[in-house]
Every structure is written in structure tokens, then in C-alpha cells.
Design an enzyme around this catalytic site. Structure first.
Site, PDB file in Angstrom:
ATOM      1  N   ARG A 132     -12.258  95.741  40.873  1.00  0.00           N
ATOM      2  CA  ARG A 132     -10.914  95.893  40.304  1.00  0.00           C
ATOM      3  C   ARG A 132      -9.855  96.163  41.387  1.00  0.00           C
ATOM      4  O   ARG A 132      -8.709  95.740  41.249  1.00  0.00           O
ATOM      5  CB  ARG A 132     -10.966  97.040  39.279  1.00  0.00           C
ATOM      6  CG  ARG A 132      -9.653  97.345  38.571  1.00  0.00           C
ATOM      7  CD  ARG A 132      -9.883  98.367  37.464  1.00  0.00           C
ATOM      8  NE  ARG A 132      -8.665  99.029  37.030  1.00  0.00           N
ATOM      9  CZ  ARG A 132      -7.933  98.636  35.982  1.00  0.00           C
ATOM     10  NH1 ARG A 132      -8.309  97.618  35.250  1.00  0.00           N
ATOM     11  NH2 ARG A 132      -6.841  99.292  35.655  1.00  0.00           N
ATOM     12  N   ILE A 187      -1.593  95.873  35.030  1.00  0.00           N
ATOM     13  CA  ILE A 187      -3.022  95.628  34.844  1.00  0.00           C
ATOM     14  C   ILE A 187      -3.447  96.731  33.872  1.00  0.00           C
ATOM     15  O   ILE A 187      -3.127  97.906  34.077  1.00  0.00           O
ATOM     16  CB  ILE A 187      -3.801  95.674  36.183  1.00  0.00           C
ATOM     17  CG1 ILE A 187      -5.312  95.612  35.964  1.00  0.00           C
ATOM     18  CG2 ILE A 187      -3.468  96.875  37.035  1.00  0.00           C
ATOM     19  CD1 ILE A 187      -6.127  95.458  37.275  1.00  0.00           C
ATOM     20  N   SER A 188      -4.124  96.357  32.798  1.00  0.00           N
ATOM     21  CA  SER A 188      -4.421  97.321  31.733  1.00  0.00           C
ATOM     22  C   SER A 188      -5.399  98.403  32.186  1.00  0.00           C
ATOM     23  O   SER A 188      -6.193  98.209  33.112  1.00  0.00           O
ATOM     24  CB  SER A 188      -5.005  96.583  30.522  1.00  0.00           C
ATOM     25  OG  SER A 188      -4.119  95.573  30.110  1.00  0.00           O
ATOM     26  N   GLN A 189      -5.346  99.523  31.461  1.00  0.00           N
ATOM     27  CA  GLN A 189      -6.287 100.641  31.664  1.00  0.00           C
ATOM     28  C   GLN A 189      -7.721 100.117  31.500  1.00  0.00           C
ATOM     29  O   GLN A 189      -7.994  99.337  30.581  1.00  0.00           O
ATOM     30  CB  GLN A 189      -5.963 101.673  30.582  1.00  0.00           C
ATOM     31  CG  GLN A 189      -6.814 102.898  30.569  1.00  0.00           C
ATOM     32  CD  GLN A 189      -6.555 103.720  29.303  1.00  0.00           C
ATOM     33  OE1 GLN A 189      -5.859 103.278  28.380  1.00  0.00           O
ATOM     34  NE2 GLN A 189      -7.116 104.902  29.254  1.00  0.00           N
TER      35      GLN A 189
END
Ligand code: SAM
Length: 214
Positions: free
Chosen positions: A35, A61-63
């Protein structure tokens, strides 16, 4: 210097497994995909933290937990054709590329689409294609899709996306106002559409014909 592998292990244990993400394939994919390579170098130390992070074009960028929850709800086995609306950093696309047969992803900002494409290629993924455009219209040429994931909030479920779901297909989409939404899982069955609310979420806006105006 952060040990990214250790940070990933901690993320999977404390943010995902501990909160009820049980699909082993999803947990494995999130253990594997680096990530930190999908965020700006200055933010790499925070890449495995329990929150979204900013990316270019004022997007996010999502959790990690939300990525896991949405991915798990698609119940992928490995052969499916999946459509993602909102490529963003490309992280979610990489997770999908690990878990599905083929991934189609659409991003409205060219810069984000190109950057994501280049990272995914460098990581060796070959089963994906990214296109720049309005994802609220779906990808009619390659429909139907077994899974569709919308990673931006919309005032209504775009009808083209429902139409492009295969029979038995699953669509996960945040629906609500500009600041807060509920995450809905839609299943297309022979008898009609089944809708489940997976809970409150907060996404950036889906901007397009079936989403918000600019
Ligand atoms: N899935 C992404 C990731 O893993 O980084 C997170 C994406 S971010 C929360 C939402 C993305 O949706 C943004 O990059 C935004 O530009 C994009 N977006 C918004 N409206 C769109 C549309 N109509 N078509 C395609 N992309 C759109």
C-alpha cells in the site's frame, strides 16, 4: 524507517481481522499488496494507518478497513470480471487484481489514471485495464460484470451500473449526500434487486452524469 511488512501485518490483524473481516483471500491480498507504494513518498510512513490519506487532485486513498469491507462484500473467488469506479491511487484495483479474474477500472482524472496504471504495471499485474472517463456510465462494452465497486459517494445508484451487473452479480456503492453516505450492497437476482445497508461511510464525490454535478 518503517518496516512496511510488519506494518501490513499489524494493519491486517488490528484493523481488519479484529473488526470482523474474515475472508482469508481478502486478508492475504491486503497482507501482500504494498500500500505504501500507492501514496506520496512523504506519506509512506502513514500508509498502513487506520484512516484515508490524500492523493493528487484533492482525492483520497480509502481507509484500509473500508477497502477490505467493500472487497469482502463482493465475495470474489478468483475468476470474476470486476468493474471499479474511481481508480484513485490504484490500491483498490491491485487488491481486486489479486482476487478476481479481470479488473476494469475507470478514473475521471487522467493524471490519477496514468499514475495508477504505471504502479500496477511495475508491480507485475496484467489482468487489469484502466480507462479515463465518467465511471457513472459504467463500461457497457465489456458488461456484464460479476462485481462492481464504486469508491466515490453518489446521490443515487447509477442505473447503468445496475444494468451492467450479471445475474447473481454484486454492486457495492456509497449513497447519500456530499459529506456522508451509507454503503449499500446490491445483489441482482432473477427475482429482482436485493439491497443491504452495510453502514455509514464518508467518501469523496462521484462526479458525473449519474453522480454529482462538478
Ligand atoms: N479506489 C481508490 C483507491 O484505492 O485509491 C480510492 C478512490 S477515491 C476515494 C475516489 C476516486 O473516484 C477519485 O480518484 C475520483 O477522482 C474518482 N471519481 C469521482 N467521480 C468519478 C467518475 N464519475 N468516474 C470515475 N472516477 C471518478
Amino acid at each position: 524507517m518503517v518496516n512496511f511488512k510488519k506494518a501490513r501485518e499489524r494493519m491486517v490483524q488490528s484493523q481488519l481481522a479484529a473488526r470482523g473481516v474474515h475472508d482469508e483471500r481478502v486478508l492475504e491480498a491486503m497482507l501482500k499488496v504494498p500500500r505504501h507504494l500507492f501514496v506520496d513518498e512523504a506519506l509512506r510512513d502513514q500508509a498502513y494507518s487506520d484512516h484515508p490519506l490524500p492523493i493528487a487532485e484533492k482525492q483520497t486513498i480509502s481507509q484500509p478497513y473500508i477497502v477490505a469491507l467493500m472487497t469482502e462484500s463482493l465475495k470474489l473467488k478468483g475468476t470474476e470480471k470486476v468493474l471499479e469506479i474511481g481508480t484513485g491511487s490504484g490500491y483498490q484495483s491491485a487488491i481486486l487484481a489479486e482476487l478476481a479474474g479481470r479488473v476494469f477500472s475507470i478514473e475521471r482524472y487522467p493524471e490519477l489514471g496514468y499514475r495508477a496504471n504505471s504502479i500496477l504495471r511495475k508491480l507485475g499485474y496484467k489482468n487489469f485495464i484502466i480507462r479515463v472517463g465518467d465511471g457513472s456510465l459504467g463500461w457497457p462494452d465489456d458488461a456484464p460484470f460479476d462485481g462492481i465497486i464504486v469508491t466515490a459517494g453518489t446521490p443515487q445508484i447509477p442505473q447503468p451500473l445496475i444494468d451492467q451487473l450479471s445475474m447473481g452479480g454484486r454492486l457495492v456503492v456509497p449513497v447519500g449526500d456530499r459529506l456522508a453516505q451509507d454503503l449499500f450492497l446490491i445483489r441482482r437476482e432473477a427475482e429482482g434487486i436485493e439491497k443491504t445497508n452495510l453502514g455509514a461511510v464518508r467518501f469523496v464525490n462521484l462526479v458525473g452524469k449519474w453522480g454529482w454535478k462538478e
